[in-house]
Scaffold this motif. Structure first.
Motif, PDB file in Angstrom:
ATOM      1  N   SER A  82       0.813  -1.222   0.000  1.00 43.47           N
ATOM      2  CA  SER A  82       0.000   0.000   0.000  1.00 43.47           C
ATOM      3  C   SER A  82       0.843   1.268   0.000  1.00 43.47           C
ATOM      4  O   SER A  82       0.399   2.311  -0.482  1.00 43.47           O
ATOM      5  CB  SER A  82      -0.942   0.007   1.209  1.00 43.47           C
ATOM      6  OG  SER A  82      -0.214  -0.044   2.418  1.00 43.47           O
ATOM      7  N   SER A  83       2.075   1.190   0.532  1.00 40.51           N
ATOM      8  CA  SER A  83       2.899   2.405   0.583  1.00 40.51           C
ATOM      9  C   SER A  83       3.258   2.888  -0.819  1.00 40.51           C
ATOM     10  O   SER A  83       3.283   4.094  -1.084  1.00 40.51           O
ATOM     11  CB  SER A  83       4.167   2.151   1.405  1.00 40.51           C
ATOM     12  OG  SER A  83       4.960   1.135   0.797  1.00 40.51           O
ATOM     13  N   ASN A 104      -8.074  -0.418   2.619  1.00 35.22           N
ATOM     14  CA  ASN A 104      -9.098  -1.196   1.945  1.00 35.22           C
ATOM     15  C   ASN A 104     -10.466  -0.591   2.247  1.00 35.22           C
ATOM     16  O   ASN A 104     -11.275  -1.154   2.986  1.00 35.22           O
ATOM     17  CB  ASN A 104      -9.024  -2.654   2.417  1.00 35.22           C
ATOM     18  CG  ASN A 104      -9.912  -3.566   1.617  1.00 35.22           C
ATOM     19  OD1 ASN A 104     -10.942  -4.042   2.095  1.00 35.22           O
ATOM     20  ND2 ASN A 104      -9.538  -3.824   0.379  1.00 35.22           N
ATOM     21  N   GLY A 105     -10.709   0.590   1.702  1.00 34.32           N
ATOM     22  CA  GLY A 105     -11.935   1.333   1.958  1.00 34.32           C
ATOM     23  C   GLY A 105     -11.797   2.218   3.182  1.00 34.32           C
ATOM     24  O   GLY A 105     -10.995   1.960   4.088  1.00 34.32           O
ATOM     25  N   SER A 106     -12.606   3.275   3.239  1.00 35.37           N
ATOM     26  CA  SER A 106     -12.551   4.185   4.380  1.00 35.37           C
ATOM     27  C   SER A 106     -12.972   3.495   5.672  1.00 35.37           C
ATOM     28  O   SER A 106     -12.557   3.896   6.763  1.00 35.37           O
ATOM     29  CB  SER A 106     -13.427   5.411   4.125  1.00 35.37           C
ATOM     30  OG  SER A 106     -14.767   5.038   3.861  1.00 35.37           O
ATOM     31  N   THR A 107     -13.762   2.416   5.576  1.00 33.35           N
ATOM     32  CA  THR A 107     -14.189   1.704   6.777  1.00 33.35           C
ATOM     33  C   THR A 107     -13.000   1.082   7.504  1.00 33.35           C
ATOM     34  O   THR A 107     -12.966   1.054   8.739  1.00 33.35           O
ATOM     35  CB  THR A 107     -15.222   0.617   6.425  1.00 33.35           C
ATOM     36  OG1 THR A 107     -16.367   1.242   5.850  1.00 33.35           O
ATOM     37  CG2 THR A 107     -15.656  -0.151   7.660  1.00 33.35           C
ATOM     38  N   GLU A 108     -12.013   0.589   6.770  1.00 34.50           N
ATOM     39  CA  GLU A 108     -10.818   0.067   7.426  1.00 34.50           C
ATOM     40  C   GLU A 108     -10.105   1.168   8.189  1.00 34.50           C
ATOM     41  O   GLU A 108      -9.632   0.961   9.324  1.00 34.50           O
ATOM     42  CB  GLU A 108      -9.875  -0.560   6.404  1.00 34.50           C
ATOM     43  CG  GLU A 108      -8.634  -1.181   7.056  1.00 34.50           C
ATOM     44  CD  GLU A 108      -7.720  -1.880   6.063  1.00 34.50           C
ATOM     45  OE1 GLU A 108      -7.374  -3.041   6.298  1.00 34.50           O
ATOM     46  OE2 GLU A 108      -7.357  -1.241   5.047  1.00 34.50           O
ATOM     47  N   LEU A 109     -10.044   2.359   7.619  1.00 31.61           N
ATOM     48  CA  LEU A 109      -9.413   3.476   8.314  1.00 31.61           C
ATOM     49  C   LEU A 109     -10.205   3.872   9.554  1.00 31.61           C
ATOM     50  O   LEU A 109      -9.628   4.173  10.603  1.00 31.61           O
ATOM     51  CB  LEU A 109      -9.268   4.664   7.364  1.00 31.61           C
ATOM     52  CG  LEU A 109      -8.213   4.473   6.268  1.00 31.61           C
ATOM     53  CD1 LEU A 109      -8.341   5.557   5.203  1.00 31.61           C
ATOM     54  CD2 LEU A 109      -6.812   4.484   6.858  1.00 31.61           C
ATOM     55  N   SER A 263      -0.544   3.965   9.543  1.00 36.04           N
ATOM     56  CA  SER A 263       0.055   3.125   8.504  1.00 36.04           C
ATOM     57  C   SER A 263       0.721   1.892   9.096  1.00 36.04           C
ATOM     58  O   SER A 263       0.656   0.797   8.516  1.00 36.04           O
ATOM     59  CB  SER A 263       1.081   3.921   7.698  1.00 36.04           C
ATOM     60  OG  SER A 263       0.468   4.958   6.967  1.00 36.04           O
ATOM     61  N   ARG A 264       1.378   2.040  10.246  1.00 40.28           N
ATOM     62  CA  ARG A 264       2.050   0.903  10.868  1.00 40.28           C
ATOM     63  C   ARG A 264       1.071  -0.200  11.246  1.00 40.28           C
ATOM     64  O   ARG A 264       1.435  -1.387  11.290  1.00 40.28           O
ATOM     65  CB  ARG A 264       2.821   1.350  12.110  1.00 40.28           C
ATOM     66  CG  ARG A 264       4.129   2.061  11.826  1.00 40.28           C
ATOM     67  CD  ARG A 264       5.044   2.033  13.042  1.00 40.28           C
ATOM     68  NE  ARG A 264       4.378   2.540  14.236  1.00 40.28           N
ATOM     69  CZ  ARG A 264       4.427   3.794  14.668  1.00 40.28           C
ATOM     70  NH1 ARG A 264       5.132   4.685  13.975  1.00 40.28           N
ATOM     71  NH2 ARG A 264       3.801   4.162  15.766  1.00 40.28           N
ATOM     72  N   LYS A 268       0.090  -5.350   5.500  1.00 42.01           N
ATOM     73  CA  LYS A 268       1.079  -5.018   4.480  1.00 42.01           C
ATOM     74  C   LYS A 268       0.455  -4.947   3.094  1.00 42.01           C
ATOM     75  O   LYS A 268       0.716  -4.010   2.341  1.00 42.01           O
ATOM     76  CB  LYS A 268       2.189  -6.078   4.497  1.00 42.01           C
ATOM     77  CG  LYS A 268       3.360  -5.764   3.577  1.00 42.01           C
ATOM     78  CD  LYS A 268       4.131  -4.537   4.048  1.00 42.01           C
ATOM     79  CE  LYS A 268       5.403  -4.327   3.242  1.00 42.01           C
ATOM     80  NZ  LYS A 268       6.104  -3.100   3.654  1.00 42.01           N
ATOM     81  N   TRP A 269      -0.358  -5.937   2.713  1.00 40.49           N
ATOM     82  CA  TRP A 269      -0.985  -5.955   1.398  1.00 40.49           C
ATOM     83  C   TRP A 269      -2.497  -5.774   1.564  1.00 40.49           C
ATOM     84  O   TRP A 269      -3.284  -6.647   1.209  1.00 40.49           O
ATOM     85  CB  TRP A 269      -0.683  -7.255   0.660  1.00 40.49           C
ATOM     86  CG  TRP A 269       0.642  -7.241  -0.031  1.00 40.49           C
ATOM     87  CD1 TRP A 269       1.006  -6.475  -1.095  1.00 40.49           C
ATOM     88  CD2 TRP A 269       1.788  -8.037   0.293  1.00 40.49           C
ATOM     89  NE1 TRP A 269       2.299  -6.727  -1.458  1.00 40.49           N
ATOM     90  CE2 TRP A 269       2.813  -7.691  -0.619  1.00 40.49           C
ATOM     91  CE3 TRP A 269       2.057  -9.001   1.272  1.00 40.49           C
ATOM     92  CZ2 TRP A 269       4.075  -8.277  -0.586  1.00 40.49           C
ATOM     93  CZ3 TRP A 269       3.305  -9.581   1.304  1.00 40.49           C
ATOM     94  CH2 TRP A 269       4.299  -9.220   0.383  1.00 40.49           C
ATOM     95  N   ASN A 270      -2.893  -4.619   2.100  1.00 35.11           N
ATOM     96  CA  ASN A 270      -4.323  -4.392   2.332  1.00 35.11           C
ATOM     97  C   ASN A 270      -5.035  -3.833   1.101  1.00 35.11           C
ATOM     98  O   ASN A 270      -6.257  -3.715   1.101  1.00 35.11           O
ATOM     99  CB  ASN A 270      -4.530  -3.449   3.520  1.00 35.11           C
ATOM    100  CG  ASN A 270      -3.991  -2.051   3.263  1.00 35.11           C
ATOM    101  OD1 ASN A 270      -2.982  -1.886   2.581  1.00 35.11           O
ATOM    102  ND2 ASN A 270      -4.643  -1.054   3.829  1.00 35.11           N
ATOM    103  N   LEU A 271      -4.289  -3.505   0.050  1.00 37.56           N
ATOM    104  CA  LEU A 271      -4.896  -3.049  -1.204  1.00 37.56           C
ATOM    105  C   LEU A 271      -4.732  -4.128  -2.258  1.00 37.56           C
ATOM    106  O   LEU A 271      -3.683  -4.760  -2.354  1.00 37.56           O
ATOM    107  CB  LEU A 271      -4.235  -1.762  -1.699  1.00 37.56           C
ATOM    108  CG  LEU A 271      -4.397  -0.514  -0.827  1.00 37.56           C
ATOM    109  CD1 LEU A 271      -3.678   0.656  -1.474  1.00 37.56           C
ATOM    110  CD2 LEU A 271      -5.856  -0.178  -0.618  1.00 37.56           C
ATOM    111  N   ASN A 272      -5.779  -4.314  -3.070  1.00 37.87           N
ATOM    112  CA  ASN A 272      -5.684  -5.322  -4.122  1.00 37.87           C
ATOM    113  C   ASN A 272      -5.122  -4.717  -5.407  1.00 37.87           C
ATOM    114  O   ASN A 272      -4.927  -3.504  -5.526  1.00 37.87           O
ATOM    115  CB  ASN A 272      -7.046  -5.985  -4.358  1.00 37.87           C
ATOM    116  CG  ASN A 272      -8.115  -4.978  -4.734  1.00 37.87           C
ATOM    117  OD1 ASN A 272      -7.953  -4.221  -5.687  1.00 37.87           O
ATOM    118  ND2 ASN A 272      -9.207  -4.969  -3.994  1.00 37.87           N
TER     119      ASN A 272
END
Length: 391
Positions: A82-83, A104-109, A263-264, A268-272
């Motif tokens: 994602s970085s 992975n979407g604003s809900t994850e944030l 971010s920490r 690590k791979w939260n975006l597809n």
């Protein structure tokens, strides 16, 4: 203003023994899957979606064709972490990469903001996006709910909200800009003033998930303010803006210390790979994207005007790509929702499970005129039949 504090969620929706409504739609979910609704009710003709707030004009067929051509590679191989995608997005937005984090979407944030940055209490106007109340309640936080009033069109009075936060002693404050489900917008100058007033809070979040659809003033976002302040996060949603909810990608902008802390915690791979590919395509298609926003705004103005002509229907002011309406007195909003999907193939969002609203309120996504024709046919069919029955 009477303060509201709660530690539990009560559902206003009526369900059967299997947890479904009379139409078989899962009322416990954010909204029923459009795929599922189409499968159940689209046998006679395609279902028109007035529920999921997508962008009707973006992505363009050309963007979909490029994604289709790359699909085997996108599905076969790992995406970048994602970085890397965040750095590319920051470059496109003209922001410092250290101030941007993607998820992975604003809900994850929202989930990680709650876990990491909300210690005891959070204030939020209601009605609003449900995760801003549900998420902190699920982790045992106190949620101070500032009621937005129907009689004022659900307009947020910033000064009254500041006073409410002070009275309750809330340590985190949230504002959705524009608000979901009513589309209410607060001018940028007033939001900046609110940030100044809340400089001593642990955190202030401005959720700008639908802000790209707002054309109320030349500059609407406070992302650049967030990058410079120690306690401000702005959330944005690429999936909502680009009409790609299924890809699931959103981002936050904040000062580097806050961004690094969130971010920490992110996987690590939260975006597809699709999210990575879409970000890579943006620079080639920004013109089409901006044109889609202009077309949506024109559709919104036309749709609001036409809805206002439906007898008994209350239409609330909006700046977003959706419209909040209230059904006429004596009309059952759930029955209207069911009639629309069963008889007319029109899928709408009733707001019975939104805190601060009931099923008498429907959120209708802005769509092109030919789709609005079918919506209006369904509304007049049901409301006219009801009037004839009660006459």
């Amino acid at each position: 203003m009477t303060p509201t504090t709660t530690t539990a969620v009560n559902s206003a929706a009526t369900t059967g023994a299997d947890g479904t409504s009379g139409t078989g739609l899962d009322v416990h979910a954010h909204s029923a899957s459009f795929f599922d609704v189409s499968r159940r009710f689209g046998r006679q003709r395609p279902v028109v979606d007035f529920c999921i707030p997508t962008n009707s004009y973006f992505p363009t067929p050309e963007v979909f064709e490029r994604l289709r051509a790359d699909l085997p590679t996108l599905l076969k191989y790992y995406p970048d972490d994602s970085s890397g995608t965040s750095r590319e997005l920051a470059r496109l937005l003209g922001l410092n990469p250290q101030t941007v984090a993607m998820a992975n979407g604003s809900t994850e944030l929202i989930t990680w903001i709650d876990h990491l940055l909300v210690e005891e209490s959070l204030a939020v106007p209601v009605p609003t996006f449900g995760r801003w109340t549900d998420q902190p309640l699920e982790t045992g936080k106190r949620v101070d709910m500032f009621p937005l009033r129907e009689e004022t069109g659900f307009t947020l009075d910033v000064d009254a909200y500041v006073a409410f936060v002070r009275e309750r002693g809330s340590r985190v404050a949230v504002v959705c800009q524009p608000n979901n489900p009513d589309g209410g917008y607060v001018h940028r100058e007033r939001i900046v003033r609110m940030l100044d007033e809340f400089a001593d809070l642990d955190l202030v979040v401005v959720d700008e998930s639908f802000l790209d659809f707002v054309d109320a003033e030349p500059e609407c976002s406070v992302v650049r303010e967030a990058a410079l302040r120690p306690n401000v996060i702005v959330l944005r949603s690429l999936g909502k803006n680009f009409g790609l909810h299924g890809v699931r990608f959103g981002y936050m902008v904040a000062n580097p210390a806050l961004t690094e802390r969130v971010s920490r915690a992110l996987p690590k791979w939260n975006l597809n790979s699709l999210a990575e590919a879409v970000v890579g395509l943006l620079s080639d298609h920004l013109g089409e994207y901006r044109a889609s926003l202009r077309r949506t705004a024109a559709d919104r103005d036309d749709m609001v005007q036409r809805l206002q002509q439906v007898p008994g229907l209350t239409v609330f002011p909006t700046t977003a790509n959706f419209v909040l309406v209230k059904v006429p007195p004596g009309c059952d909003g759930r029955a209207l929702r069911d009639h629309l999907v069963q008889q007319h193939g029109v899928y709408v969002r009733d707001c019975g499970n939104k805190l601060g609203l009931t099923s008498d309120f429907l959120r209708l996504v802005v769509r092109p005129a030919q789709d609005v024709d079918r919506l209006l046919d369904g509304l007049r069919d049901h409301l006219g039949a009801r009037s004839a029955t009660t006459a």
